[in-house]
Design a protein around this motif. Structure first.
Motif, PDB file in Angstrom:
ATOM      1  N   LEU A  11     -13.841 113.610 102.371  1.00 55.55           N
ATOM      2  CA  LEU A  11     -14.378 114.619 101.467  1.00 55.55           C
ATOM      3  C   LEU A  11     -15.000 115.759 102.272  1.00 55.55           C
ATOM      4  N   LYS A  12     -14.536 116.955 102.023  1.00 54.97           N
ATOM      5  CA  LYS A  12     -15.072 118.138 102.692  1.00 54.97           C
ATOM      6  C   LYS A  12     -15.740 119.011 101.641  1.00 54.97           C
ATOM      7  N   LEU A  13     -17.002 119.314 101.855  1.00 52.05           N
ATOM      8  CA  LEU A  13     -17.738 120.162 100.930  1.00 52.05           C
ATOM      9  C   LEU A  13     -17.703 121.602 101.427  1.00 52.05           C
ATOM     10  N   SER A  14     -17.647 122.520 100.477  1.00 52.59           N
ATOM     11  CA  SER A  14     -17.746 123.918 100.860  1.00 52.59           C
ATOM     12  C   SER A  14     -19.190 124.175 101.280  1.00 52.59           C
ATOM     13  N   LEU A  15     -19.416 125.273 101.964  1.00 42.54           N
ATOM     14  CA  LEU A  15     -20.782 125.604 102.382  1.00 42.54           C
ATOM     15  C   LEU A  15     -21.698 125.713 101.175  1.00 42.54           C
ATOM     16  N   GLU A  16     -21.174 126.262 100.075  1.00 45.39           N
ATOM     17  CA  GLU A  16     -21.971 126.398  98.855  1.00 45.39           C
ATOM     18  C   GLU A  16     -22.315 125.025  98.281  1.00 45.39           C
ATOM     19  N   GLN A  17     -21.359 124.104  98.270  1.00 46.14           N
ATOM     20  CA  GLN A  17     -21.608 122.755  97.770  1.00 46.14           C
ATOM     21  C   GLN A  17     -22.628 122.031  98.641  1.00 46.14           C
ATOM     22  N   GLU A  18     -22.526 122.211  99.957  1.00 45.88           N
ATOM     23  CA  GLU A  18     -23.493 121.595 100.861  1.00 45.88           C
ATOM     24  C   GLU A  18     -24.898 122.128 100.596  1.00 45.88           C
ATOM     25  N   LYS A  19     -25.013 123.439 100.389  1.00 45.79           N
ATOM     26  CA  LYS A  19     -26.305 124.063 100.113  1.00 45.79           C
ATOM     27  C   LYS A  19     -26.882 123.530  98.806  1.00 45.79           C
ATOM     28  N   ILE A  20     -26.047 123.440  97.776  1.00 49.25           N
ATOM     29  CA  ILE A  20     -26.499 122.919  96.483  1.00 49.25           C
ATOM     30  C   ILE A  20     -26.966 121.479  96.637  1.00 49.25           C
ATOM     31  N   TYR A  21     -26.191 120.659  97.335  1.00 52.73           N
ATOM     32  CA  TYR A  21     -26.547 119.262  97.555  1.00 52.73           C
ATOM     33  C   TYR A  21     -27.901 119.163  98.268  1.00 52.73           C
ATOM     34  N   GLU A  22     -28.071 119.950  99.326  1.00 53.07           N
ATOM     35  CA  GLU A  22     -29.324 119.921 100.088  1.00 53.07           C
ATOM     36  C   GLU A  22     -30.496 120.378  99.224  1.00 53.07           C
ATOM     37  N   LEU A  23     -30.312 121.432  98.442  1.00 49.02           N
ATOM     38  CA  LEU A  23     -31.391 121.925  97.582  1.00 49.02           C
ATOM     39  C   LEU A  23     -31.743 120.917  96.491  1.00 49.02           C
ATOM     40  N   GLU A  24     -30.720 120.248  95.934  1.00 51.22           N
ATOM     41  CA  GLU A  24     -30.989 119.215  94.927  1.00 51.22           C
ATOM     42  C   GLU A  24     -31.779 118.067  95.537  1.00 51.22           C
ATOM     43  N   LYS A  25     -31.426 117.700  96.752  1.00 54.48           N
ATOM     44  CA  LYS A  25     -32.147 116.625  97.449  1.00 54.48           C
ATOM     45  C   LYS A  25     -33.603 117.031  97.706  1.00 54.48           C
ATOM     46  N   ARG A  26     -33.802 118.260  98.168  1.00 55.68           N
ATOM     47  CA  ARG A  26     -35.164 118.741  98.426  1.00 55.68           C
ATOM     48  C   ARG A  26     -35.980 118.821  97.139  1.00 55.68           C
ATOM     49  N   LEU A  27     -35.343 119.242  96.044  1.00 55.68           N
ATOM     50  CA  LEU A  27     -36.032 119.315  94.758  1.00 55.68           C
ATOM     51  C   LEU A  27     -36.437 117.923  94.289  1.00 55.68           C
ATOM     52  N   LYS A  28     -35.547 116.961  94.445  1.00 53.38           N
ATOM     53  CA  LYS A  28     -35.845 115.584  94.055  1.00 53.38           C
ATOM     54  C   LYS A  28     -37.026 115.053  94.871  1.00 53.38           C
ATOM     55  N   ASP A  29     -37.022 115.318  96.187  1.00 48.19           N
ATOM     56  CA  ASP A  29     -38.127 114.890  97.049  1.00 48.19           C
ATOM     57  C   ASP A  29     -39.442 115.563  96.630  1.00 48.19           C
ATOM     58  N   ALA A  30     -39.383 116.855  96.307  1.00 47.97           N
ATOM     59  CA  ALA A  30     -40.584 117.584  95.893  1.00 47.97           C
ATOM     60  C   ALA A  30     -41.109 117.041  94.569  1.00 47.97           C
ATOM     61  N   ASP A  31     -40.206 116.703  93.655  1.00 43.58           N
ATOM     62  CA  ASP A  31     -40.626 116.115  92.381  1.00 43.58           C
ATOM     63  C   ASP A  31     -41.321 114.776  92.601  1.00 43.58           C
ATOM     64  N   LEU A  32     -40.779 113.952  93.497  1.00 49.54           N
ATOM     65  CA  LEU A  32     -41.408 112.671  93.798  1.00 49.54           C
ATOM     66  C   LEU A  32     -42.793 112.869  94.410  1.00 49.54           C
TER      67      LEU A  32
END
Length: 74
Positions: free
Chosen positions: A36-57
């Motif tokens: 699976l290869k993610l586009s740069l935009e998909q990678e950025k979205i994934y990373e931001l979603e992960k950071r948001l989840k961590d911030a919510d926790l």
């Protein structure tokens, strides 16, 4: 699911975990694994979603801590 897990040579819980991750992240699941290869935009979205989840926790933990400390000070 049990039959499929046996066919793939993985445990039932692992298969359920993979399914849950795929439902949660869709095509962004398992980045960097397999072909699976993610586009740069998909990678950025994934990373931001992960950071948001961590911030919510973090926020939830801080709210609970404030509640605990404010009760103990009475």
């Amino acid at each position: 699911m049990s039959e499929l897990a046996r066919e793939l040579g993985v445990s039932d819980p692992q298969l359920y975990k993979w399914r849950k991750e795929f439902v949660e992240f869709g095509e962004g699941s398992f980045p960097g694994k397999g072909n699976l290869k993610l586009s740069l935009e998909q990678e950025k979205i994934y990373e931001l979603e992960k950071r948001l989840k961590d911030a919510d926790l973090e926020s939830d933990l801080l709210k609970k801590a404030i509640g605990i400390f404010s009760k103990s000070g009475r």
